[in-house]
Design a protein around this motif. Sequence first.
Motif, PDB file in Angstrom:
ATOM      1  N   VAL A 460     -15.416 -56.911  -3.094  1.00 49.68           N
ATOM      2  CA  VAL A 460     -14.815 -57.514  -4.230  1.00 49.68           C
ATOM      3  C   VAL A 460     -14.164 -56.497  -4.843  1.00 49.68           C
ATOM      4  CG1 VAL A 460     -15.539 -58.620  -6.376  1.00 49.68           C
ATOM      5  CG2 VAL A 460     -16.078 -59.615  -4.444  1.00 49.68           C
ATOM      6  N   THR A 461     -14.873 -55.355  -5.130  1.00 50.52           N
ATOM      7  CA  THR A 461     -14.570 -54.312  -5.738  1.00 50.52           C
ATOM      8  C   THR A 461     -13.261 -53.652  -5.500  1.00 50.52           C
ATOM      9  OG1 THR A 461     -16.931 -53.486  -6.245  1.00 50.52           O
ATOM     10  CG2 THR A 461     -15.310 -51.877  -6.608  1.00 50.52           C
ATOM     11  N   GLU A 462     -13.111 -53.762  -4.226  1.00 52.16           N
ATOM     12  CA  GLU A 462     -11.504 -53.311  -3.517  1.00 52.16           C
ATOM     13  C   GLU A 462     -10.439 -54.180  -3.760  1.00 52.16           C
ATOM     14  OE1 GLU A 462     -12.416 -52.397   0.523  1.00 52.16           O
ATOM     15  OE2 GLU A 462     -13.468 -50.550   0.093  1.00 52.16           O
ATOM     16  N   LYS A 463     -10.832 -55.396  -3.803  1.00 56.11           N
ATOM     17  CA  LYS A 463      -9.820 -56.486  -3.801  1.00 56.11           C
ATOM     18  C   LYS A 463      -9.392 -56.561  -5.461  1.00 56.11           C
ATOM     19  CE  LYS A 463      -8.511 -61.243  -2.510  1.00 56.11           C
ATOM     20  NZ  LYS A 463      -9.102 -62.275  -1.916  1.00 56.11           N
ATOM     21  N   LEU A 464     -10.342 -56.691  -6.051  1.00 51.70           N
ATOM     22  CA  LEU A 464     -10.113 -56.900  -7.537  1.00 51.70           C
ATOM     23  C   LEU A 464      -9.852 -55.803  -8.514  1.00 51.70           C
ATOM     24  CD1 LEU A 464     -12.562 -59.758  -8.524  1.00 51.70           C
ATOM     25  CD2 LEU A 464     -10.272 -60.014  -7.586  1.00 51.70           C
ATOM     26  N   GLY A 465     -10.159 -54.626  -7.814  1.00 54.71           N
ATOM     27  CA  GLY A 465     -10.117 -53.385  -8.646  1.00 54.71           C
ATOM     28  C   GLY A 465     -10.973 -53.163  -9.769  1.00 54.71           C
ATOM     29  N   ILE A 466     -12.319 -53.530  -9.553  1.00 51.61           N
ATOM     30  CA  ILE A 466     -13.316 -53.675 -10.741  1.00 51.61           C
ATOM     31  C   ILE A 466     -13.582 -52.306 -10.795  1.00 51.61           C
ATOM     32  CG2 ILE A 466     -15.792 -54.316 -11.070  1.00 51.61           C
ATOM     33  CD1 ILE A 466     -15.316 -56.790  -9.591  1.00 51.61           C
ATOM     34  N   GLU A 492     -27.523 -61.774  -1.709  1.00 45.65           N
ATOM     35  CA  GLU A 492     -26.007 -61.981  -1.667  1.00 45.65           C
ATOM     36  C   GLU A 492     -25.595 -63.204  -2.819  1.00 45.65           C
ATOM     37  OE1 GLU A 492     -22.630 -62.787   1.562  1.00 45.65           O
ATOM     38  OE2 GLU A 492     -24.740 -63.200   2.100  1.00 45.65           O
ATOM     39  N   GLN A 493     -26.443 -64.198  -2.885  1.00 42.99           N
ATOM     40  CA  GLN A 493     -26.078 -65.126  -3.498  1.00 42.99           C
ATOM     41  C   GLN A 493     -26.208 -64.923  -5.085  1.00 42.99           C
ATOM     42  OE1 GLN A 493     -28.734 -65.090  -1.588  1.00 42.99           O
ATOM     43  NE2 GLN A 493     -30.322 -66.159  -2.282  1.00 42.99           N
ATOM     44  N   HIS A 494     -27.049 -63.879  -5.436  1.00 42.82           N
ATOM     45  CA  HIS A 494     -27.088 -63.575  -6.927  1.00 42.82           C
ATOM     46  C   HIS A 494     -25.987 -62.396  -7.111  1.00 42.82           C
ATOM     47  CE1 HIS A 494     -31.723 -63.539  -5.713  1.00 42.82           C
ATOM     48  NE2 HIS A 494     -31.314 -64.641  -6.105  1.00 42.82           N
ATOM     49  N   ILE A 495     -25.509 -61.853  -6.296  1.00 40.47           N
ATOM     50  CA  ILE A 495     -24.199 -60.925  -6.398  1.00 40.47           C
ATOM     51  C   ILE A 495     -23.175 -61.868  -6.683  1.00 40.47           C
ATOM     52  CG2 ILE A 495     -22.694 -59.396  -5.163  1.00 40.47           C
ATOM     53  CD1 ILE A 495     -25.109 -57.842  -6.493  1.00 40.47           C
ATOM     54  N   ALA A 496     -22.961 -62.827  -5.722  1.00 44.80           N
ATOM     55  CA  ALA A 496     -21.861 -64.013  -5.611  1.00 44.80           C
ATOM     56  C   ALA A 496     -21.692 -64.479  -6.985  1.00 44.80           C
ATOM     57  CB  ALA A 496     -21.883 -64.961  -4.629  1.00 44.80           C
ATOM     58  N   GLU A 497     -22.771 -65.004  -7.597  1.00 45.84           N
ATOM     59  CA  GLU A 497     -22.935 -65.764  -8.708  1.00 45.84           C
ATOM     60  C   GLU A 497     -22.394 -64.767  -9.881  1.00 45.84           C
ATOM     61  OE1 GLU A 497     -25.621 -68.436 -11.889  1.00 45.84           O
ATOM     62  OE2 GLU A 497     -26.549 -67.738  -9.781  1.00 45.84           O
ATOM     63  N   ALA A 498     -22.907 -63.490 -10.148  1.00 45.08           N
ATOM     64  CA  ALA A 498     -22.528 -62.535 -11.093  1.00 45.08           C
ATOM     65  C   ALA A 498     -21.311 -62.108 -10.960  1.00 45.08           C
ATOM     66  CB  ALA A 498     -23.369 -61.365 -10.760  1.00 45.08           C
ATOM     67  N   ILE A 499     -20.535 -62.179  -9.695  1.00 43.13           N
ATOM     68  CA  ILE A 499     -19.106 -62.113  -9.743  1.00 43.13           C
ATOM     69  C   ILE A 499     -18.260 -63.028 -10.473  1.00 43.13           C
ATOM     70  CG2 ILE A 499     -17.103 -61.820  -8.041  1.00 43.13           C
ATOM     71  CD1 ILE A 499     -19.141 -60.397  -6.449  1.00 43.13           C
ATOM     72  N   GLN A 500     -18.791 -64.358 -10.047  1.00 43.79           N
ATOM     73  CA  GLN A 500     -18.108 -65.427 -10.813  1.00 43.79           C
ATOM     74  C   GLN A 500     -18.098 -65.302 -12.571  1.00 43.79           C
ATOM     75  OE1 GLN A 500     -16.767 -68.124  -9.329  1.00 43.79           O
ATOM     76  NE2 GLN A 500     -16.866 -66.620  -7.691  1.00 43.79           N
ATOM     77  N   TYR A 501     -18.995 -64.640 -13.105  1.00 43.35           N
ATOM     78  CA  TYR A 501     -18.970 -64.230 -14.560  1.00 43.35           C
ATOM     79  C   TYR A 501     -18.164 -63.352 -14.925  1.00 43.35           C
ATOM     80  CZ  TYR A 501     -23.084 -67.574 -14.017  1.00 43.35           C
ATOM     81  OH  TYR A 501     -24.047 -68.645 -13.652  1.00 43.35           O
ATOM     82  N   ARG A 502     -17.225 -62.944 -14.149  1.00 40.29           N
ATOM     83  CA  ARG A 502     -16.315 -61.902 -14.622  1.00 40.29           C
ATOM     84  C   ARG A 502     -14.858 -62.434 -14.445  1.00 40.29           C
ATOM     85  NH1 ARG A 502     -18.502 -58.056 -17.395  1.00 40.29           N
ATOM     86  NH2 ARG A 502     -16.478 -56.818 -16.817  1.00 40.29           N
ATOM     87  N   SER A 503     -14.434 -63.553 -15.095  1.00 40.53           N
ATOM     88  CA  SER A 503     -13.265 -64.251 -15.139  1.00 40.53           C
ATOM     89  C   SER A 503     -12.313 -63.162 -15.408  1.00 40.53           C
ATOM     90  CB  SER A 503     -13.272 -65.496 -15.901  1.00 40.53           C
ATOM     91  OG  SER A 503     -13.504 -65.236 -17.152  1.00 40.53           O
ATOM     92  N   LEU A 504     -12.182 -62.257 -16.448  1.00 44.87           N
ATOM     93  CA  LEU A 504     -11.138 -61.426 -16.865  1.00 44.87           C
ATOM     94  C   LEU A 504     -11.061 -60.575 -15.925  1.00 44.87           C
ATOM     95  CD1 LEU A 504     -12.211 -60.935 -20.878  1.00 44.87           C
ATOM     96  CD2 LEU A 504     -10.449 -62.702 -19.784  1.00 44.87           C
ATOM     97  N   ASP A 505     -11.808 -60.094 -15.286  1.00 40.48           N
ATOM     98  CA  ASP A 505     -11.642 -58.879 -14.108  1.00 40.48           C
ATOM     99  C   ASP A 505     -10.632 -59.870 -13.141  1.00 40.48           C
ATOM    100  OD1 ASP A 505     -12.902 -56.988 -15.459  1.00 40.48           O
ATOM    101  OD2 ASP A 505     -14.929 -57.533 -14.428  1.00 40.48           O
ATOM    102  N   ARG A 506     -10.917 -61.068 -12.912  1.00 43.60           N
ATOM    103  CA  ARG A 506     -10.304 -61.620 -11.759  1.00 43.60           C
ATOM    104  C   ARG A 506      -8.843 -62.204 -12.267  1.00 43.60           C
ATOM    105  NH1 ARG A 506     -14.700 -64.995 -11.860  1.00 43.60           N
ATOM    106  NH2 ARG A 506     -13.513 -66.758 -12.419  1.00 43.60           N
ATOM    107  N   ARG A 507      -8.554 -62.240 -13.539  1.00 47.30           N
ATOM    108  CA  ARG A 507      -7.373 -62.330 -14.137  1.00 47.30           C
ATOM    109  C   ARG A 507      -6.417 -61.290 -13.983  1.00 47.30           C
ATOM    110  NH1 ARG A 507      -7.456 -66.217 -19.575  1.00 47.30           N
ATOM    111  NH2 ARG A 507      -8.217 -68.065 -18.445  1.00 47.30           N
ATOM    112  N   LYS A 508      -6.792 -59.935 -14.113  1.00 47.83           N
ATOM    113  CA  LYS A 508      -6.198 -58.963 -13.949  1.00 47.83           C
ATOM    114  C   LYS A 508      -5.532 -58.889 -12.801  1.00 47.83           C
ATOM    115  CE  LYS A 508      -9.372 -56.174 -16.791  1.00 47.83           C
ATOM    116  NZ  LYS A 508     -10.330 -54.999 -17.027  1.00 47.83           N
ATOM    117  N   THR A 509      -5.927 -59.323 -11.581  1.00 51.94           N
ATOM    118  CA  THR A 509      -5.165 -59.295 -10.330  1.00 51.94           C
ATOM    119  C   THR A 509      -3.957 -60.466 -10.248  1.00 51.94           C
ATOM    120  OG1 THR A 509      -6.644 -60.962  -9.245  1.00 51.94           O
ATOM    121  CG2 THR A 509      -7.195 -58.393  -9.243  1.00 51.94           C
ATOM    122  N   LEU A 510      -4.035 -61.340 -11.064  1.00 53.93           N
ATOM    123  CA  LEU A 510      -3.065 -62.362 -10.812  1.00 53.93           C
ATOM    124  C   LEU A 510      -1.694 -62.120 -11.342  1.00 53.93           C
ATOM    125  CD1 LEU A 510      -5.383 -65.257 -12.398  1.00 53.93           C
ATOM    126  CD2 LEU A 510      -5.188 -64.678 -10.152  1.00 53.93           C
TER     127      LEU A 510
END
Length: 510
Positions: A460-466, A492-510
């Motif tokens: 996720v860090t590499e793909k989204l540039g976090i 792993e599921q805890h990390i996955a849920e935490a990533i879901q709570y970073r919507s602005l980081d995901r938007r930067k790659t759109l």
Amino acid sequence: MLSKVLSAALLGIDAVIVEVEIDIAMGLPQFSTVGLPDGAVKESKDRVKAALKNSGYNFPPTRITANLAPADLKKEGAAFDLPIAIGILAATGVVKKDKLADYIILGELSLDGSVKPVKGCLPVSVMGASKRFKGIIIPEGNVNEGAIVEKIDIIAVKELSEVVAFLNGAKEITPHKIDLHRLFQQDSEYNEDFSEVRGQEHAKRALEVAAAGAHNILMIGPPGSGKTMLAKRLPTILPQMSFNEAIETTKIYSIMGLIDPSRPLIDTRPFRSPHHTISDVGLIGGGNSPKPGEVSLAHHGVLFLDELPEFKKHVLEVLRQPLEDGKVTISRALASITYPARIMLVSALNPCPCGYLNDPGHTCSCSPRDIHRYRSRMSGPLLDRIDIHIEVPAVSYKELSDRSESESSASIANRVESSREFQRERFKGTKIHCNSQMTPRFIRKYCELDAKGNRLLELVTEKLGISARSYNRILKVARTIADLDHTENIMEQHIAEAIQYRSLDRRKTL
């Protein structure tokens, strides 16, 4: 003829002793007040003169000097009326001086001699008890507030003559007591509950995680999706205030004169929602005579900023210190004052100026330029201090019409309290109280990932540039989610849920 009466002044949320010295000397009639008094203190001479005459006492037609020591501390408000009047009566022999060293005296005088309530009685009670004074003499309207402190006698008075009779031993006044245990242990009363919210299960879960770790949260959604409704219910799932937290918060409300006499102790988490037209002084505190702002009034509670981009950018910038340090320091020429401001920041915004970007039920009328300008109003440093940002979509008719009972705030609060208990045990003996306050050193120690979690976060860090800051915030939120699951290891599921709570980081790659 000289007399000395003890009173108090406020410095931040604490009180300091002020010695009111009265000197009556021969000369032309004159009344002067020295010791850095403000306008209200200077005007006390007229109120004191009228109150003394209308209470049946003689006002000496001589030269009167009232000195408020220490002289380098600014004195504000009308609370010095009563000690100045008592000082004049003591200097003229009407009041015996025996008890004056045992009591702190506060009160504003009406022209007829009655005593009016004043601000800041609770800090004075706390200070008086710590310095082992026998008691404080305060207006009857402040009696419940002052009686919160148990180790000092609270003498409530209605008029000047009553104070004179008490100090001369002609009248006994029973110290006021309140049932502090009952007052503090009574159930916290909130008018809202999460069971009233229809749909938005993802947002409810995010707020539960935010409450469990004291994480700041940002909600993004169209108008009417329930962002404000959710924010108002966040205090209902936060852990119950401790007695020390309640005292500290009540002191802030006391110095602002916001105490309800029927509920003198602030025993529920504050919720403050300032309008977006607020100034930086109104939000953070300050002024010529520094006073607490909204961030301090929300101490140990929630500060909700609705329509975040509508706030002036320089106003948002001043939030950086309290979010980082949990306090606000205001420096002026005469003093530097620190107010506590340990808050949870909850903010909300629309996805675009019209609010309907990507909303399937409405057509967005905003141009890309309008959207960019709208989002650029948000302070970058402020967004860096928000751990969780989530989408709050519009609620469907099916969800609105659902009559089934949703989970109550009490049920969610039990899970939050259980998670906070893990954190208190984990950080025992440190200055850290919850996961959101972890520094990089604590993150390395308590946020170890298994192999699957490491791979997921690396991908996720590499793909989204976090960024590195976002990386640390994901780990802190994942630690909180693991605590809610009562597991020591972050999975792993805890990390996955935490990533879901970073919507602005995901938007930067759109």
